[in-house]
Design a protein around this motif. Structure first.
Motif, PDB file in Angstrom:
ATOM      1  N   ILE A 145       0.837  -1.206   0.000  1.00  3.73           N
ATOM      2  CA  ILE A 145       0.000   0.000   0.000  1.00  3.73           C
ATOM      3  C   ILE A 145       0.871   1.255   0.000  1.00  3.73           C
ATOM      4  N   PHE A 173       0.799   2.069  -3.884  1.00  2.00           N
ATOM      5  CA  PHE A 173      -0.347   2.984  -3.957  1.00  2.00           C
ATOM      6  C   PHE A 173       0.047   4.401  -3.555  1.00  2.00           C
ATOM      7  N   MET A 174       0.801   4.519  -2.472  1.00  2.00           N
ATOM      8  CA  MET A 174       1.198   5.854  -2.020  1.00  2.00           C
ATOM      9  C   MET A 174       2.493   6.287  -2.701  1.00  2.00           C
ATOM     10  N   MET A 230       9.210   4.911  12.054  1.00  2.00           N
ATOM     11  CA  MET A 230       8.341   3.765  12.328  1.00  2.00           C
ATOM     12  C   MET A 230       9.059   2.693  13.165  1.00  2.00           C
ATOM     13  N   LEU A 273       0.374  12.740   7.695  1.00  2.00           N
ATOM     14  CA  LEU A 273       0.107  11.301   7.802  1.00  2.00           C
ATOM     15  C   LEU A 273       1.032  10.647   8.815  1.00  2.00           C
ATOM     16  N   ALA A 326      -0.237   8.654  11.892  1.00  2.00           N
ATOM     17  CA  ALA A 326       0.215   7.283  12.133  1.00  2.00           C
ATOM     18  C   ALA A 326       0.611   7.106  13.594  1.00  2.00           C
ATOM     19  N   SER A 374      -9.373   1.807  -2.566  1.00  2.00           N
ATOM     20  CA  SER A 374      -8.002   2.307  -2.670  1.00  2.00           C
ATOM     21  C   SER A 374      -7.493   2.154  -4.100  1.00  2.00           C
ATOM     22  N   LEU A 425      -3.266  10.227  -1.196  1.00  2.00           N
ATOM     23  CA  LEU A 425      -2.351   9.799  -0.131  1.00  2.00           C
ATOM     24  C   LEU A 425      -3.129   9.567   1.164  1.00  2.00           C
ATOM     25  N   HIS A 435      -5.336   6.390   0.912  1.00  2.00           N
ATOM     26  CA  HIS A 435      -4.545   5.159   1.037  1.00  2.00           C
ATOM     27  C   HIS A 435      -4.130   4.939   2.481  1.00  2.00           C
ATOM     28  N   PHE A 436      -3.848   6.045   3.173  1.00  2.00           N
ATOM     29  CA  PHE A 436      -3.468   5.930   4.582  1.00  2.00           C
ATOM     30  C   PHE A 436      -4.609   5.348   5.405  1.00  2.00           C
ATOM     31  N   ASP A 457      -6.844   3.335   4.333  1.00  2.00           N
ATOM     32  CA  ASP A 457      -6.839   1.907   3.995  1.00  2.00           C
ATOM     33  C   ASP A 457      -5.733   1.185   4.768  1.00  2.00           C
ATOM     34  N   LEU A 458      -4.575   1.816   4.839  1.00  2.00           N
ATOM     35  CA  LEU A 458      -3.423   1.252   5.543  1.00  2.00           C
ATOM     36  C   LEU A 458      -3.738   1.020   7.026  1.00  2.00           C
TER      37      LEU A 458
END
Lengths: 105, 257
Positions: free
Chosen positions: A63, A67-68, A85, B35, B39, B107, B238, B241-242, B244-245
């Motif tokens: 993803i 996707f990103m 992260m 994002l 997160a 997505s 973006l 999708h985040f 979705d993530l």
């Protein structure tokens, strides 16, 4: 400034790229199906949790990477997103471990 | 692969902000930073869930003998086993699997809208944005049903030990459904985390649908054609999708593990 309409050139679809996006979608769905199969076949335990986390990271990689579009960005941006992260993973492991030491009544 | 649709460098010297240090435009970079912070927020919620869950005793025994109790953390597949229109049919994780499918598909349609934006293909952007909005709304509808079922409860109440603040002690009582104080599925924290984590994610989906609609509207009225690029589709993409993530992680840590 907006006196004349700008010339708009519509390019034809990039079939190669679109095919690749659908392939990524297929992989994501496939991994989810595999997760489902694991959920109902393996007994609950550390091995199962490990497998789930592994598959989740695979999905997250597709993803974020495809996707990103992070995989194709400049390296500085790529690592600026990924390195923090590591601390999240560290925090997760630390807190889940600490949790096992808390006694609840 | 050349990706950036817009460059903000026209007619600006390096010292006037003409350089984009990370090869991304200002707006895209700021979306990435946002994002990242988002997160961290979701990580905070999920890590706290992990802490509380690991501090509660896990259910010992075979899943077929499982029963709801405040004494152990519930097995998710025993809680989320209902599907709409089929009352009493046990279909563990099927509905939430469908929700995952919907979100992944939306997505894909989003990334196709971004691809169409790169080509300045307004008609294709409109088509794929509309599909993305439909996907988002479908997900929200499913979540509304999921929440309703969770709150209302199953057919049979669970006998549970509940702390009574008026009494100042524990008492046995029948519990049906769930709220922030007590729930029939397990320890009170289980329902609290369900409401907070899926609720916070659902709120993101909701705002995502609003943003997607805004982008759709702007595309239809030709704003991006006049602007000369479809970078806004990319930025909101973006974010989508985040969302979705995050669901991928919520799905694993809340529904599978």
């Amino acid at each position: 400034m907006a006196h004349k309409e700008p010339e708009i050139v519509v390019l034809p679809p990039d079939t190669e790229k679109i095919k690749k996006l659908w392939r990524v979608a297929g992989i994501l769905l496939l991994v989810t199906i595999v997760e489902f199969i694991i959920a109902f076949t393996l007994p609950h335990g550390a091995a199962k949790t490990f497998l789930f986390v592994l598959l989740t990271i695979v999905k997250a990689g597709y993803i974020v990477g495809e996707f990103m579009h992070l995989r194709y960005e400049v390296k500085v941006l790529f690592w600026s997103v990924l390195i923090p992260m590591i601390f999240v993973v560290w925090m997760l492991v630390a807190f889940v471990y600490e949790g096992t030491k808390i006694v609840t009544y | 692969m050349d990706h950036s649709t817009a460059t903000v460098t026209h007619g600006r010297s390096v010292w006037d902000g003409g350089a984009s240090p990370m090869g991304a435009s200002y707006g895209k970079l700021m979306m990435w930073f946002f994002l990242m912070s988002d997160a961290f927020t979701f990580s905070g919620l999920l890590i706290t869930y992990g802490l509380v869950r690991s501090s509660n005793p896990a259910y010992v025994g075979t899943p077929s003998d499982f029963f709801f109790s405040t004494e152990h953390w519930p097995i998710p597949e025993k809680v989320f086993d209902a599907i709409p229109f089929f009352h009493g049919v046990e279909a563990p994780l099927v509905f939430v699997g469908f929700m995952t499918f919907v979100l992944i598909m939306s997505s894909v349609t989003m990334v196709l809208a971004v691809e169409a934006g790169h080509r300045m293909d307004r008609a294709a952007v409109e088509k794929w944005m509309l599909w993305t909005i439909i996907g988002g709304l479908t997900f929200l509808g499913c979540q509304a049903w999921e929440w309703t079922h969770f709150i209302v409860g199953t057919d049979t109440p669970t006998l549970m030990k509940v702390f009574d603040t008026k009494l100042g002690g524990w008492k046995e009582m029948e519990v049906l459904g769930a709220n922030l104080h007590v729930n029939q599925y397990g320890p009170p924290a289980f329902a609290d985390f369900f409401f907070f984590i899926t609720g916070f994610h659902g709120f993101h989906v909701f705002s995502g649908v609003l943003l997607n609609f805004l982008i759709y509207y702007n595309a239809v009225t030709g704003l991006y054609d006049r602007r000369g690029h479809y970078e806004m589709v990319e930025k909101v993409g973006l974010y989508w999708h985040f969302v979705d993530l995050v669901w991928v992680f919520v799905f694993t840590f809340f529904y599978l593990v």
